[in-house]
Write a protein that holds these residues in place. Structure first.
Motif, PDB file in Angstrom:
ATOM      1  N   ALA A  58       0.838  -1.312  -0.225  1.00  0.00           N
ATOM      2  CA  ALA A  58       0.129  -0.113   0.019  1.00  0.00           C
ATOM      3  C   ALA A  58       0.384   1.387  -0.091  1.00  0.00           C
ATOM      4  N   LYS A  59       2.190   0.857   0.800  1.00  0.00           N
ATOM      5  CA  LYS A  59       2.895   2.361   0.984  1.00  0.00           C
ATOM      6  C   LYS A  59       3.442   2.814  -0.211  1.00  0.00           C
ATOM      7  N   VAL A  60       3.729   1.630  -1.443  1.00  0.00           N
ATOM      8  CA  VAL A  60       5.296   1.801  -2.175  1.00  0.00           C
ATOM      9  C   VAL A  60       4.952   2.620  -2.671  1.00  0.00           C
ATOM     10  N   ASP A  61       5.949   3.647  -3.176  1.00  0.00           N
ATOM     11  CA  ASP A  61       6.029   4.813  -3.922  1.00  0.00           C
ATOM     12  C   ASP A  61       6.916   5.012  -4.704  1.00  0.00           C
ATOM     13  N   VAL A 240      -9.670  11.748   2.691  1.00  0.00           N
ATOM     14  CA  VAL A 240      -9.432  11.659   4.530  1.00  0.00           C
ATOM     15  C   VAL A 240      -8.965  11.714   5.060  1.00  0.00           C
ATOM     16  N   SER A 241      -8.310  11.959   6.567  1.00  0.00           N
ATOM     17  CA  SER A 241      -8.002  11.980   7.393  1.00  0.00           C
ATOM     18  C   SER A 241      -7.020  10.420   7.941  1.00  0.00           C
ATOM     19  N   MET A 242      -5.549  11.133   7.197  1.00  0.00           N
ATOM     20  CA  MET A 242      -5.217   9.652   7.780  1.00  0.00           C
ATOM     21  C   MET A 242      -4.484   8.907   6.451  1.00  0.00           C
ATOM     22  N   LEU A 243      -5.464   9.469   5.152  1.00  0.00           N
ATOM     23  CA  LEU A 243      -5.487   8.967   3.956  1.00  0.00           C
ATOM     24  C   LEU A 243      -5.490   6.974   3.527  1.00  0.00           C
ATOM     25  N   PRO A 244      -6.594   7.033   4.348  1.00  0.00           N
ATOM     26  CA  PRO A 244      -6.651   5.297   4.468  1.00  0.00           C
ATOM     27  C   PRO A 244      -6.116   4.350   3.211  1.00  0.00           C
ATOM     28  N   THR A 245      -5.465   3.064   2.790  1.00  0.00           N
ATOM     29  CA  THR A 245      -5.351   2.972   1.450  1.00  0.00           C
ATOM     30  C   THR A 245      -5.914   1.816   1.880  1.00  0.00           C
ATOM     31  N   PHE A 246      -6.542   1.324   0.589  1.00  0.00           N
ATOM     32  CA  PHE A 246      -6.888  -0.262   0.309  1.00  0.00           C
ATOM     33  C   PHE A 246      -5.696  -1.183  -0.978  1.00  0.00           C
ATOM     34  N   ALA A 247      -5.127  -1.671  -0.811  1.00  0.00           N
ATOM     35  CA  ALA A 247      -4.018  -3.197  -1.734  1.00  0.00           C
ATOM     36  C   ALA A 247      -4.615  -4.031  -2.349  1.00  0.00           C
ATOM     37  N   VAL A 248      -4.177  -4.826  -3.648  1.00  0.00           N
ATOM     38  CA  VAL A 248      -4.641  -5.543  -3.799  1.00  0.00           C
ATOM     39  C   VAL A 248      -3.226  -6.121  -4.783  1.00  0.00           C
ATOM     40  N   VAL A 249      -2.428  -6.885  -5.061  1.00  0.00           N
ATOM     41  CA  VAL A 249      -1.698  -8.061  -5.948  1.00  0.00           C
ATOM     42  C   VAL A 249      -1.993  -9.104  -6.314  1.00  0.00           C
ATOM     43  N   LEU A 250      -2.052  -9.662  -7.414  1.00  0.00           N
ATOM     44  CA  LEU A 250      -1.934 -10.696  -8.012  1.00  0.00           C
ATOM     45  C   LEU A 250      -0.739 -10.561  -8.895  1.00  0.00           C
ATOM     46  N   THR A 280      -1.839   6.834   6.976  1.00  0.00           N
ATOM     47  CA  THR A 280      -0.768   7.705   6.944  1.00  0.00           C
ATOM     48  C   THR A 280      -1.129   9.039   8.020  1.00  0.00           C
ATOM     49  N   PRO A 281      -0.947   8.659   8.954  1.00  0.00           N
ATOM     50  CA  PRO A 281      -1.307  10.311  10.056  1.00  0.00           C
ATOM     51  C   PRO A 281       0.302  11.504  10.130  1.00  0.00           C
ATOM     52  N   GLN A 282      -0.694  12.787   9.831  1.00  0.00           N
ATOM     53  CA  GLN A 282       0.594  13.549   9.266  1.00  0.00           C
ATOM     54  C   GLN A 282       1.078  13.574  11.110  1.00  0.00           C
TER      55      GLN A 282
END
Length: 376
Positions: A58-61, A240-250, A280-282
């Motif tokens: 989810a974080k990879v950038d 929204v606050s803290m940027l909730p992120t959902f990720a999936v990889v096949l 990801t809270p600030q």
């Protein structure tokens, strides 16, 4: 006559017990391999991710998005051409067998430690150890939405453990090939999808042999093959606050098999699904924190303990330049530090994997890694 029949039955029973014991030991011995693929399936690993327990989809950038989650290319901050993207990794067992003796011995041991035959000789003098080495390089050009380059990774493992029958166990794998990854963003970047195509050339051998036999193997021992491996991923980040992120990889989305040469085709890479969630809270003006949880191999294709597939990671980002990282992966803790700029990325990491095939905490394999990426 009765005495003869009795003795014969005793010998037969003894032989059967020995055969059974040999089978059990062989099953244990055959556990040595790259079992961490269940929770660390990337072809080109990232020191930053390993420090976070490999909970990173989810974080990879950055450039490693191509192998962790190609949807992450949509959050790449800077375009770069990195020609010196190195990853070096050694474990405690390897350090133990190469670091004994005087300075002269240490240098000789160090040279021996980079080959399976050298490791076999050192393990004969330092039993009950498991060695691990990994060296990787991934020169690449990466910008937002696109990355291409060449991946090379060399891994070895060896063990000489009296608990497994005093035989020399080994695993050797070399992966290399060109890759290209691309990303598309929708709804202003809220939803991202990406895909990677890797022409993977693999050469590997693993097995068990008498401890006194040479481990200078010829090409006829190695399985060789190539395949086009596809990785497909997605990310949904809520604004929204803290940027909730959902990720999936096949992984291995096309369910491709390797071609065959040498001793045969390498084992097929399992098609697996990984899930991730992050916040990801600030904290103040210059400090950000990141918390992530991944669940690897959703359909349990590798058959390992659930707790080994649950990965946790945390990163403290100071001015997008200095990083502290902590994690939990494959049922062991990890940590690391990092420095990052437009032209340089440097990470020091320690993490551990479980050397057993499927059990939890069968045997800790503590590793230490350095990743250096520079360019312009």
């Amino acid at each position: 006559m009765l005495s003869f029949l009795y003795n014969r039955r005793v010998k037969t029973l003894t032989f059967a017990i020995l055969c059974l014991f040999s089978t059990i030991v062989s099953a244990q011995v055959s556990e040595l391999g790259f079992n961490e693929d269940a929770s660390y399936p990337e072809f080109a690993v990232n020191g930053r991710a390993l420090a976070m327990g490999n909970a990173y989809i989810a974080k990879v950038d950055d450039a490693s998005s191509a192998f962790y989650n190609p949807a992450g290319l949509g959050t790449v901050r800077y375009s770069h051409l990195h020609l010196s993207n190195f990853h070096v990794e050694l474990n405690k067992g390897w350090m133990d067998i190469t670091g004994k003796g005087n300075i002269g011995d240490n240098f000789s041991n160090l040279m021996d430690g980079f080959s399976l035959e050298g490791q076999r000789k050192l393990l004969l003098e330092n039993r009950n150890k498991t060695t691990h080495t990994r060296f990787g390089i991934m020169p690449n050009f990466t910008t937002r939405y696109l990355s291409f380059g060449y991946m090379l990774s060399k891994r070895t493992k060896a063990r000489l453990d009296t608990a497994y029958g005093d035989d020399f166990e080994y695993a050797d794998r070399t992966d290399h090939g060109p890759y290209v990854a691309a990303n598309l963003s929708f709804m202003g970047g809220i939803f991202k999808v990406g895909a990677t195509a890797l022409w993977l050339n693999r050469k590997e051998a693993k097995g068990v042999q008498d401890e006194n036999l040479s481990a200078d193997f010829g090409d006829d021992v190695y399985k060789k093959g190539s395949a086009i491996i596809a990785i497909v991923g997605g990310k949904l980040t809520l604004p929204v606050s803290m940027l909730p992120t959902f990720a999936v990889v096949l992984r291995n989305a096309g369910s491709q098999k390797f071609s065959s040469s040498g001793a045969g085709a390498p084992d097929k890479i399992k098609q697996t699904i990984d899930l991730g969630f992050s916040l990801t809270p600030q904290v103040g003006n210059v400090i950000r924190t990141h918390f992530e949880i991944n669940y690897k191999d959703l359909s349990d294709k590798y058959g390992v303990n659930v707790k080994r597939r649950l990965l946790l990671g945390m990163e403290v980002d100071i001015a997008r330049t200095f990083f502290l990282r902590f994690g939990y992966g494959d049922a062991f803790g990890s940590m690391g530090i990092g420095v990052r700029s437009k032209k340089l990325e440097f990470d020091l990491t320690t993490y551990a994997v479980d050397n057993s095939a499927s059990d939890l905490r069968g045997q800790e394999d503590r590793r230490f890694a350095m990743t250096l990426s520079s360019g312009f």
